[in-house]
Scaffold this active site. Structure first.
Site, PDB file in Angstrom:
ATOM      1  N   ASP A  94     -17.354  45.926 -67.409  1.00 17.02           N
ATOM      2  CA  ASP A  94     -18.161  45.511 -68.554  1.00 17.02           C
ATOM      3  C   ASP A  94     -19.600  45.947 -68.305  1.00 17.02           C
ATOM      4  O   ASP A  94     -19.908  46.579 -67.285  1.00 17.02           O
ATOM      5  CB  ASP A  94     -18.020  44.007 -68.802  1.00 17.02           C
ATOM      6  CG  ASP A  94     -18.549  43.187 -67.639  1.00 17.02           C
ATOM      7  OD1 ASP A  94     -19.225  43.748 -66.749  1.00 17.02           O
ATOM      8  OD2 ASP A  94     -18.291  41.971 -67.610  1.00 17.02           O
ATOM      9  N   GLY A 219     -18.438  39.218 -78.510  1.00 19.53           N
ATOM     10  CA  GLY A 219     -19.013  38.088 -79.227  1.00 19.53           C
ATOM     11  C   GLY A 219     -18.018  37.084 -79.753  1.00 19.53           C
ATOM     12  O   GLY A 219     -18.389  36.170 -80.487  1.00 19.53           O
ATOM     13  N   ASP A 269      -8.811  40.795 -71.631  1.00 17.50           N
ATOM     14  CA  ASP A 269      -9.208  40.416 -70.273  1.00 17.50           C
ATOM     15  C   ASP A 269      -9.716  39.010 -70.321  1.00 17.50           C
ATOM     16  O   ASP A 269     -10.326  38.598 -71.315  1.00 17.50           O
ATOM     17  CB  ASP A 269     -10.336  41.332 -69.769  1.00 17.50           C
ATOM     18  CG  ASP A 269     -11.670  40.945 -70.389  1.00 17.50           C
ATOM     19  OD1 ASP A 269     -12.383  40.122 -69.790  1.00 17.50           O
ATOM     20  OD2 ASP A 269     -11.999  41.460 -71.482  1.00 17.50           O
ATOM     21  N   CYS A 307      11.519  32.688 -63.751  1.00 14.14           N
ATOM     22  CA  CYS A 307      10.290  33.465 -63.542  1.00 14.14           C
ATOM     23  C   CYS A 307      10.508  34.464 -62.406  1.00 14.14           C
ATOM     24  O   CYS A 307      11.074  34.125 -61.364  1.00 14.14           O
ATOM     25  CB  CYS A 307       9.122  32.538 -63.228  1.00 14.14           C
ATOM     26  SG  CYS A 307       7.591  33.434 -62.868  1.00 14.14           S
ATOM     27  N   CYS A 309       8.045  36.043 -60.728  1.00  9.98           N
ATOM     28  CA  CYS A 309       6.844  36.253 -59.910  1.00  9.98           C
ATOM     29  C   CYS A 309       7.150  35.975 -58.443  1.00  9.98           C
ATOM     30  O   CYS A 309       8.132  35.309 -58.109  1.00  9.98           O
ATOM     31  CB  CYS A 309       5.690  35.377 -60.397  1.00  9.98           C
ATOM     32  SG  CYS A 309       5.698  33.685 -59.784  1.00  9.98           S
ATOM     33  N   CYS A 312       7.530  32.129 -57.665  1.00 13.05           N
ATOM     34  CA  CYS A 312       8.791  31.491 -58.069  1.00 13.05           C
ATOM     35  C   CYS A 312       9.999  32.102 -57.363  1.00 13.05           C
ATOM     36  O   CYS A 312      11.035  31.455 -57.232  1.00 13.05           O
ATOM     37  CB  CYS A 312       8.953  31.558 -59.585  1.00 13.05           C
ATOM     38  SG  CYS A 312       7.813  30.452 -60.457  1.00 13.05           S
ATOM     39  N   HIS A 338       1.298  33.518 -60.032  1.00 16.62           N
ATOM     40  CA  HIS A 338       2.222  33.060 -61.086  1.00 16.62           C
ATOM     41  C   HIS A 338       1.633  33.299 -62.468  1.00 16.62           C
ATOM     42  O   HIS A 338       2.302  33.845 -63.356  1.00 16.62           O
ATOM     43  CB  HIS A 338       2.544  31.576 -60.902  1.00 16.62           C
ATOM     44  CG  HIS A 338       3.396  31.027 -62.011  1.00 16.62           C
ATOM     45  ND1 HIS A 338       4.763  31.178 -62.053  1.00 16.62           N
ATOM     46  CD2 HIS A 338       3.062  30.378 -63.168  1.00 16.62           C
ATOM     47  CE1 HIS A 338       5.233  30.636 -63.167  1.00 16.62           C
ATOM     48  NE2 HIS A 338       4.222  30.140 -63.848  1.00 16.62           N
TER      49      HIS A 338
END
Lengths: 405, 405
Positions: A94, A219, A269, A307, A309, A312, A338
């Site tokens: 940014d 914004g 993001d 899940c 991930c 998990c 996770h």
């Protein structure tokens, strides 16, 4: 071959959702995509390898934080942020504008740029559109953003217009300045205009027609109700050129992702998934659960059944609960992984639905089961974080993250 | 096949050093070995996979902490600590005796056992030799220790003798009680006797002759000068049976490992490598460096050239410095991994030297280059940690670790 291309793979016939593919010097990104935030050259608690395993395709770095610590020249001496932090995928930085805006009384804006005092040591810094291009060239991200002015919520129409017009002039200056730096980097434009539909439409048309290969919508998600953000997006998207990817800055939650994709957004993001994880909030298809809750003390099952991930796949909810209660550092990692994987899987699912022509059904099904944190809880959290920030001189993890938006 | 075997692979002809192999139900351990400490069912900041990559062969768990949180019954419901924390290698659990001793005014000892108040919530608990066997059976470690009394330093000869004799009686009770539980677990004996050579010799003979397959040397590294610890070890080792592995409880630093191996010790555990890492202290062959020091700000090289740890394989010293200075959680992981790998590599090197018959040369070469933290710095750190502990009601990371020894 140009350093940046965007192709649209599918469009939803019933909504503004689309699936696309972005090519960058550091790899391909399939949209819709969620980008975890690596404020200080690290996505808090998570290693680059773990980001890859979680399906992360691009991360965001914060120019404001990196210019202060460790400094963009130092990062440049390592060949840029990729090498410095050992992340070989695409990066977006940014401009620092949002963070400077968040500093409140510590900053002063004029036509030339913005003067601010560091939240770390009070040292004075000047950011101009040109200086930001230099710093971002030193950081070396694949996608960079120009300095902008982020109006607060609420904001008078006149202030909103003045901020937008300054932003537009700064963006022209950024385009010119960027020509002196690395052509492998791609500068996105930023659409502003606060909560005024006509200003938003005007900004979308002006910035959309400038030679930016992609567009960020700034914004929004600055304290307004979600319905207000969605109302504004409905004005913005129709004015944007179809062929440029659209990044909704600082957004958001799982439900934000699902809804905003239907309003034409491609990239997202936010620190929210990792921040709420650190406070115990973990995502499931039915909404956020608090893993510190006593109900998980003896849960042999997973945080979310099915899940995929790392957390998990390897740990019971009871173990994660134990680590969270005892404030063990491994908890922050397991919780963050996770939630990041949840966001990336959700982005994948949205893409698959768009490709299959079933986005509206996917959205409705998701929203029917997912209970979002209420506006009131969100507001309380924000106040708590702000209070924590005001109460101490040295930046805490949450203060630093507040500045990320 | 018995659940536990120890074979001696080589002995140094000039010193008491030996290299051995331990078989346990969860795998093989090659000695000399360093065991990282996983106080609360996690080695702080480091995942089980990362421990494996760092060469860790066995970890230590703290009975005191685990019985309080999350509770040994809960861990038993998961099939024990291995399953609960997702570590499939060998585990040793201590007895809680050292931690209870560290509680000071919060504990009361009598012949039956020890009554103490939890450092977490003040709740009252009773530990007896029999109860400890039950708790350790629930935790399910491969190697377990009996309840003992750890005398402070300094300590009168009479108090040292009384504590030792109580410990001996408790160990007999532990042996009897253990028969009711899992025969796959191996109970080590603990040698006490404070800093009295005759008591130490007596304890080594008595405990060494009881049917314990291995022996832990307790009551050292409790605040005495290093030279005093080494003096005592010189009395203890000759009295110990050759065929049983010897564990030096709560030790230690790199130099402690190198010296103590020559005094006949085989196994070591300590929080020091991970604790000093969290405070910025990282090991190199020349001694401990402070990664937060400004001298590392722009260091493109590694923490230690030639180091094969994950951290040094992937990150510059400048990046690790940046993470440490900004207090990013990834720092604690990268620093801990570096120090753990240093300790395991050192243990490997010691083993290789013993097998090659060159231990004395290796020791002298190591000590010639490695500058240890001075006694004064060590004392200051201990006082700082103690002060931090007394200053707050709720346990901090360092307070919890103080209780680990």
């Amino acid at each position: 071959m140009p350093p940046f291309t965007f192709t649209i793979d599918a469009e939803c016939p019933a909504t503004r959702a689309r699936a696309g593919t972005i090519q960058t010097p550091h790899g391909t990104i399939q949209t819709p995509i969620f980008m975890p935030v690596g404020t200080q050259a690290t996505v808090k608690s998570v290693s680059p390898e773990e980001l890859h395993v979680a399906g992360v395709q691009i991360i965001l770095g914060n120019t404001y934080h990196l210019m202060l610590r460790p400094g963009s020249e130092l990062i440049a001496s390592f060949g840029g942020l990729h090498n410095f932090m050992h992340w070989d995928g695409p990066i977006l930085t940014d401009s620092g504008g949002f963070q400077v805006w968040s500093l409140g009384h510590l900053r002063e804006v004029n036509e030339e740029g913005v003067t601010f005092k560091s939240h770390l040591d009070g040292s004075v810094h000047v950011l101009t559109p040109e200086r930001v291009m230099q710093i971002e060239a030193e950081l070396g991200a694949d996608i960079i953003l120009p300095l902008d002015i982020c109006s607060p919520y609420p904001c008078s129409p006149l202030d909103a217009q003045k901020a937008m017009e300054s932003t537009h002039r700064w963006e022209e200056r950024a385009l010119l300045a960027k020509e002196h730096y690395n052509p492998e980097q791609t500068l996105f434009g930023i659409v502003q205009g606060a909560f005024e539909p006509e200003l938003r439409q005007q900004s979308a048309r002006i910035i959309g027609n400038m030679p930016f290969p992609g567009l960020s919508i700034g914004g929004l998600s600055v304290g307004e109700p979600k319905a207000e953000m969605w109302r504004i997006l409905r004005y913005v998207t129709p004015e944007l050129p179809r062929e440029k990817p659209r990044h909704l800055l600082g957004v958001g939650s799982p439900e934000d992702l699902v809804v905003s994709v239907g309003l034409g957004m491609d990239m997202f993001d936010c620190v929210l998934p990792t921040r709420v994880a650190r406070h115990g909030g973990l995502f499931t298809r039915n909404g956020r659960v608090n893993i510190k809750s006593a109900c998980f003390r003896a849960t042999h099952g997973l945080i979310e059944e099915g899940c995929d991930c790392y957390t998990c796949q390897n740990y019971s909810a009871a173990y994660v609960h134990h680590l969270a209660r005892t404030e063990e550092q491994l908890y922050y990692r397991l919780g963050s992984i996770h939630n990041i994987r949840f966001m990336l899987r959700l982005a994948n699912q949205l893409r698959a639905a768009i490709l299959a022509g079933t986005y509206p059904e996917f959205r409705d099904e998701f929203l029917a089961h997912y209970i979002p944190a209420s506006e009131q809880i969100r507001e309380e959290q924000r106040e708590k974080w702000k209070a924590a920030r005001q109460g101490q001189a040295v930046a805490s993890t949450d203060e630093i993250e507040l500045l990320d938006g």
